[in-house]
Design a protein around this motif. Structure first.
Motif, PDB file in Angstrom:
ATOM      1  N   PHE A 107     -10.321  -2.432 -14.764  1.00  0.00           N
ATOM      2  CA  PHE A 107      -9.815  -3.924 -14.747  1.00  0.00           C
ATOM      3  C   PHE A 107      -8.298  -3.944 -14.468  1.00  0.00           C
ATOM      4  CE2 PHE A 107     -13.719  -4.289 -17.183  1.00  0.00           C
ATOM      5  CZ  PHE A 107     -14.326  -4.965 -16.163  1.00  0.00           C
ATOM      6  N   PHE A 108      -7.618  -2.950 -14.868  1.00  0.00           N
ATOM      7  CA  PHE A 108      -6.133  -3.146 -14.463  1.00  0.00           C
ATOM      8  C   PHE A 108      -5.916  -2.618 -13.275  1.00  0.00           C
ATOM      9  CE2 PHE A 108      -4.665  -1.964 -19.079  1.00  0.00           C
ATOM     10  CZ  PHE A 108      -5.053  -3.088 -19.705  1.00  0.00           C
ATOM     11  N   SER A 109      -4.738  -3.216 -12.607  1.00  0.00           N
ATOM     12  CA  SER A 109      -4.393  -3.052 -11.288  1.00  0.00           C
ATOM     13  C   SER A 109      -3.327  -1.620 -11.196  1.00  0.00           C
ATOM     14  CB  SER A 109      -3.545  -4.133 -10.560  1.00  0.00           C
ATOM     15  OG  SER A 109      -2.510  -4.408 -11.334  1.00  0.00           O
ATOM     16  N   GLY A 110      -3.566  -0.802 -10.135  1.00  0.00           N
ATOM     17  CA  GLY A 110      -2.699   0.135  -9.981  1.00  0.00           C
ATOM     18  C   GLY A 110      -1.082  -0.119  -9.955  1.00  0.00           C
ATOM     19  N   SER A 111      -0.344   1.046  -9.822  1.00  0.00           N
ATOM     20  CA  SER A 111       1.096   0.665  -9.675  1.00  0.00           C
ATOM     21  C   SER A 111       1.541   0.545  -8.180  1.00  0.00           C
ATOM     22  CB  SER A 111       1.772   2.100  -9.997  1.00  0.00           C
ATOM     23  OG  SER A 111       1.549   3.101  -9.440  1.00  0.00           O
ATOM     24  N   ASP A 112       2.220  -0.409  -7.894  1.00  0.00           N
ATOM     25  CA  ASP A 112       2.617  -0.609  -6.448  1.00  0.00           C
ATOM     26  C   ASP A 112       3.471   0.606  -5.797  1.00  0.00           C
ATOM     27  OD1 ASP A 112       1.374  -3.172  -6.560  1.00  0.00           O
ATOM     28  OD2 ASP A 112       3.338  -4.084  -7.239  1.00  0.00           O
ATOM     29  N   GLY A 113       3.436   0.718  -4.512  1.00  0.00           N
ATOM     30  CA  GLY A 113       4.128   1.666  -3.972  1.00  0.00           C
ATOM     31  C   GLY A 113       3.764   3.017  -4.234  1.00  0.00           C
ATOM     32  N   ASN A 114       4.642   4.039  -3.733  1.00  0.00           N
ATOM     33  CA  ASN A 114       4.345   5.461  -3.928  1.00  0.00           C
ATOM     34  C   ASN A 114       4.906   5.634  -5.546  1.00  0.00           C
ATOM     35  OD1 ASN A 114       3.778   5.769  -1.384  1.00  0.00           O
ATOM     36  ND2 ASN A 114       5.347   6.429  -0.701  1.00  0.00           N
ATOM     37  N   ASN A 115       3.920   6.673  -6.177  1.00  0.00           N
ATOM     38  CA  ASN A 115       4.329   7.256  -7.511  1.00  0.00           C
ATOM     39  C   ASN A 115       4.243   8.735  -7.354  1.00  0.00           C
ATOM     40  OD1 ASN A 115       1.741   7.667  -7.668  1.00  0.00           O
ATOM     41  ND2 ASN A 115       1.168   6.134  -9.079  1.00  0.00           N
ATOM     42  N   ASP A 116       4.315   9.315  -8.389  1.00  0.00           N
ATOM     43  CA  ASP A 116       4.309  10.612  -8.603  1.00  0.00           C
ATOM     44  C   ASP A 116       3.182  11.396  -7.933  1.00  0.00           C
ATOM     45  OD1 ASP A 116       6.852  10.693  -9.879  1.00  0.00           O
ATOM     46  OD2 ASP A 116       5.936  10.949 -11.944  1.00  0.00           O
ATOM     47  N   TYR A 117       2.003  10.460  -7.981  1.00  0.00           N
ATOM     48  CA  TYR A 117       0.710  11.196  -7.274  1.00  0.00           C
ATOM     49  C   TYR A 117       0.314  10.943  -6.142  1.00  0.00           C
ATOM     50  CZ  TYR A 117       0.529  11.874 -12.293  1.00  0.00           C
ATOM     51  OH  TYR A 117       0.776  12.127 -13.626  1.00  0.00           O
ATOM     52  N   GLY A 118       1.237  10.125  -5.416  1.00  0.00           N
ATOM     53  CA  GLY A 118       0.919   9.924  -3.809  1.00  0.00           C
ATOM     54  C   GLY A 118       1.036   8.660  -3.608  1.00  0.00           C
ATOM     55  N   PRO A 119       0.900   8.274  -2.125  1.00  0.00           N
ATOM     56  CA  PRO A 119       0.788   6.746  -1.560  1.00  0.00           C
ATOM     57  C   PRO A 119      -0.288   5.989  -2.484  1.00  0.00           C
ATOM     58  CG  PRO A 119       0.176   8.060   0.037  1.00  0.00           C
ATOM     59  CD  PRO A 119       0.520   9.023  -1.048  1.00  0.00           C
ATOM     60  N   PRO A 120      -0.238   4.601  -2.358  1.00  0.00           N
ATOM     61  CA  PRO A 120      -1.375   3.939  -3.086  1.00  0.00           C
ATOM     62  C   PRO A 120      -2.495   3.979  -1.845  1.00  0.00           C
ATOM     63  CG  PRO A 120       0.475   2.496  -2.028  1.00  0.00           C
ATOM     64  CD  PRO A 120       0.986   3.811  -1.943  1.00  0.00           C
ATOM     65  N   PRO A 121      -3.687   3.674  -2.804  1.00  0.00           N
ATOM     66  CA  PRO A 121      -4.820   3.867  -1.901  1.00  0.00           C
ATOM     67  C   PRO A 121      -4.668   2.983  -0.875  1.00  0.00           C
ATOM     68  CG  PRO A 121      -5.382   3.551  -4.367  1.00  0.00           C
ATOM     69  CD  PRO A 121      -3.756   3.271  -3.875  1.00  0.00           C
ATOM     70  N   GLY A 122      -5.229   3.554   0.479  1.00  0.00           N
ATOM     71  CA  GLY A 122      -5.239   2.586   1.801  1.00  0.00           C
ATOM     72  C   GLY A 122      -4.166   2.643   2.336  1.00  0.00           C
ATOM     73  N   ALA A 123      -2.993   3.187   1.941  1.00  0.00           N
ATOM     74  CA  ALA A 123      -1.833   3.305   2.629  1.00  0.00           C
ATOM     75  C   ALA A 123      -1.636   4.525   3.335  1.00  0.00           C
ATOM     76  CB  ALA A 123      -0.614   3.326   1.758  1.00  0.00           C
ATOM     77  N   ASP A 124      -2.584   4.737   4.332  1.00  0.00           N
ATOM     78  CA  ASP A 124      -2.665   5.612   5.214  1.00  0.00           C
ATOM     79  C   ASP A 124      -1.635   5.687   6.638  1.00  0.00           C
ATOM     80  OD1 ASP A 124      -4.240   4.118   6.300  1.00  0.00           O
ATOM     81  OD2 ASP A 124      -5.731   5.506   6.459  1.00  0.00           O
ATOM     82  N   GLY A 125      -1.611   6.494   7.306  1.00  0.00           N
ATOM     83  CA  GLY A 125      -0.579   6.241   8.407  1.00  0.00           C
ATOM     84  C   GLY A 125      -1.205   5.283   9.390  1.00  0.00           C
ATOM     85  N   SER A 126      -2.415   4.772   9.178  1.00  0.00           N
ATOM     86  CA  SER A 126      -2.692   3.667  10.184  1.00  0.00           C
ATOM     87  C   SER A 126      -2.002   2.468  10.090  1.00  0.00           C
ATOM     88  CB  SER A 126      -4.334   3.492   9.943  1.00  0.00           C
ATOM     89  OG  SER A 126      -4.434   2.998   8.683  1.00  0.00           O
ATOM     90  N   ARG A 127      -1.526   2.280   8.655  1.00  0.00           N
ATOM     91  CA  ARG A 127      -0.849   0.932   8.655  1.00  0.00           C
ATOM     92  C   ARG A 127       0.537   1.117   9.158  1.00  0.00           C
ATOM     93  NH1 ARG A 127      -0.615  -1.181   2.877  1.00  0.00           N
ATOM     94  NH2 ARG A 127      -2.951  -1.653   3.216  1.00  0.00           N
ATOM     95  N   ASN A 128       1.155   2.448   9.157  1.00  0.00           N
ATOM     96  CA  ASN A 128       2.301   2.645   9.832  1.00  0.00           C
ATOM     97  C   ASN A 128       2.508   2.714  11.392  1.00  0.00           C
ATOM     98  OD1 ASN A 128       3.622   2.901   6.979  1.00  0.00           O
ATOM     99  ND2 ASN A 128       3.208   5.044   7.151  1.00  0.00           N
ATOM    100  N   ASP A 129       1.223   3.051  11.829  1.00  0.00           N
ATOM    101  CA  ASP A 129       1.077   2.955  13.203  1.00  0.00           C
ATOM    102  C   ASP A 129       1.100   1.459  13.629  1.00  0.00           C
ATOM    103  OD1 ASP A 129       0.961   5.597  13.215  1.00  0.00           O
ATOM    104  OD2 ASP A 129      -1.210   5.928  13.318  1.00  0.00           O
ATOM    105  N   LEU A 130       0.334   0.742  12.992  1.00  0.00           N
ATOM    106  CA  LEU A 130       0.329  -0.661  13.342  1.00  0.00           C
ATOM    107  C   LEU A 130       1.659  -1.336  13.372  1.00  0.00           C
ATOM    108  CD1 LEU A 130      -1.524  -3.021  13.988  1.00  0.00           C
ATOM    109  CD2 LEU A 130      -1.824  -3.407  11.550  1.00  0.00           C
ATOM    110  N   ASN A 131       2.244  -1.085  12.270  1.00  0.00           N
ATOM    111  CA  ASN A 131       3.678  -1.691  12.217  1.00  0.00           C
ATOM    112  C   ASN A 131       4.483  -1.126  13.568  1.00  0.00           C
ATOM    113  OD1 ASN A 131       3.279  -3.094   9.822  1.00  0.00           O
ATOM    114  ND2 ASN A 131       4.032  -1.585   8.519  1.00  0.00           N
ATOM    115  N   ALA A 132       4.518   0.206  13.712  1.00  0.00           N
ATOM    116  CA  ALA A 132       5.179   0.714  15.037  1.00  0.00           C
ATOM    117  C   ALA A 132       4.766  -0.044  16.254  1.00  0.00           C
ATOM    118  CB  ALA A 132       5.148   2.231  15.092  1.00  0.00           C
ATOM    119  N   HIS A 133       3.388  -0.101  16.125  1.00  0.00           N
ATOM    120  CA  HIS A 133       2.898  -0.926  17.628  1.00  0.00           C
ATOM    121  C   HIS A 133       3.554  -2.090  17.697  1.00  0.00           C
ATOM    122  CE1 HIS A 133       0.147  -1.723  20.877  1.00  0.00           C
ATOM    123  NE2 HIS A 133      -0.291  -2.830  20.188  1.00  0.00           N
ATOM    124  N   ILE A 134       3.507  -3.074  16.397  1.00  0.00           N
ATOM    125  CA  ILE A 134       3.961  -4.448  16.661  1.00  0.00           C
ATOM    126  C   ILE A 134       5.174  -4.370  16.893  1.00  0.00           C
ATOM    127  CG2 ILE A 134       4.396  -6.436  14.993  1.00  0.00           C
ATOM    128  CD1 ILE A 134       1.640  -5.720  13.519  1.00  0.00           C
TER     129      ILE A 134
END
Length: 182
Positions: A107-134
């Motif tokens: 029930f608790f939400s995870g930490s926002d942004g990157n932490n010591d264990y990596g990027p947040p779930p679902g923040a793979d390169g596809s989001r960065n590719d989309l932002n670059a395309h826009i």
């Protein structure tokens, strides 16, 4: 497969609940296999011979697999909460441990942004590719609009810009009853 068997990275609440559902299905399949083995050998489940190799093998495989999946998912979920995977050992505290892990991981939400264990779930390169395309599309649109207005200046011989049409803007704050100003 990393969701069920890997110990690195982060997963969100939904993926953790999916792993718990997989554990439940695994335990139901294990129980069904035990009932099937009991029916094939002519024994009732209560009078099951505990020294049977097939029974012990089914219990061992089902229990080990469900324990592995639970620890893998719980460790990654604690990573998403920016905590060490050692927090999953709280499961071994009688009565309160399982409830603690259920509430915290489920029930608790995870930490926002990157932490010591990596990027947040679902923040793979596809989001960065989309932002670059826009961004590229915006630059192309700007480049297409620039030559058109420069060509118009050359054709007319005027250097002053064309009059800008007045824009009708709605007020940003509430002007009366409700949001729409009714």
């Amino acid at each position: 497969m990393n969701l069920f068997f890997g110990f690195s990275g982060r997963i969100g609440r939904g993926q953790w609940w999916l792993a718990q559902l997989a554990i439940l299905v695994l335990l139901v399949v294990t129980l069904a296999a035990l009932v099937h083995v009991a029916g094939a050998s002519g024994h009732r489940l209560g009078s099951f011979p505990s020294k049977s190799l097939s029974v012990n093998l089914v219990l061992l495989i089902g229990g080990a697999l469900s324990l592995w999946i639970n620890f893998a998912a719980t460790i990654k979920r604690y990573h998403d909460l920016d905590k060490s995977g050692r927090w999953s050992l709280i499961l071994f505290i009688p009565y309160i441990g399982g409830l603690w892990v259920l509430v915290e991981c489920g029930f608790f939400s995870g930490s926002d942004g990157n932490n010591d264990y990596g990027p947040p779930p679902g923040a793979d390169g596809s989001r960065n590719d989309l932002n670059a395309h826009i961004s590229r599309m915006k630059v192309e649109r700007f480049a297409q609009q620039q030559p058109r207005s420069a060509g118009m200046v050359r054709q007319t011989g005027r250097t002053d810009p064309a009059p800008v049409a007045p824009q009708t803007r709605r007020p940003t704050g509430p002007t009366g009853f409700g949001r729409r100003g009714l």
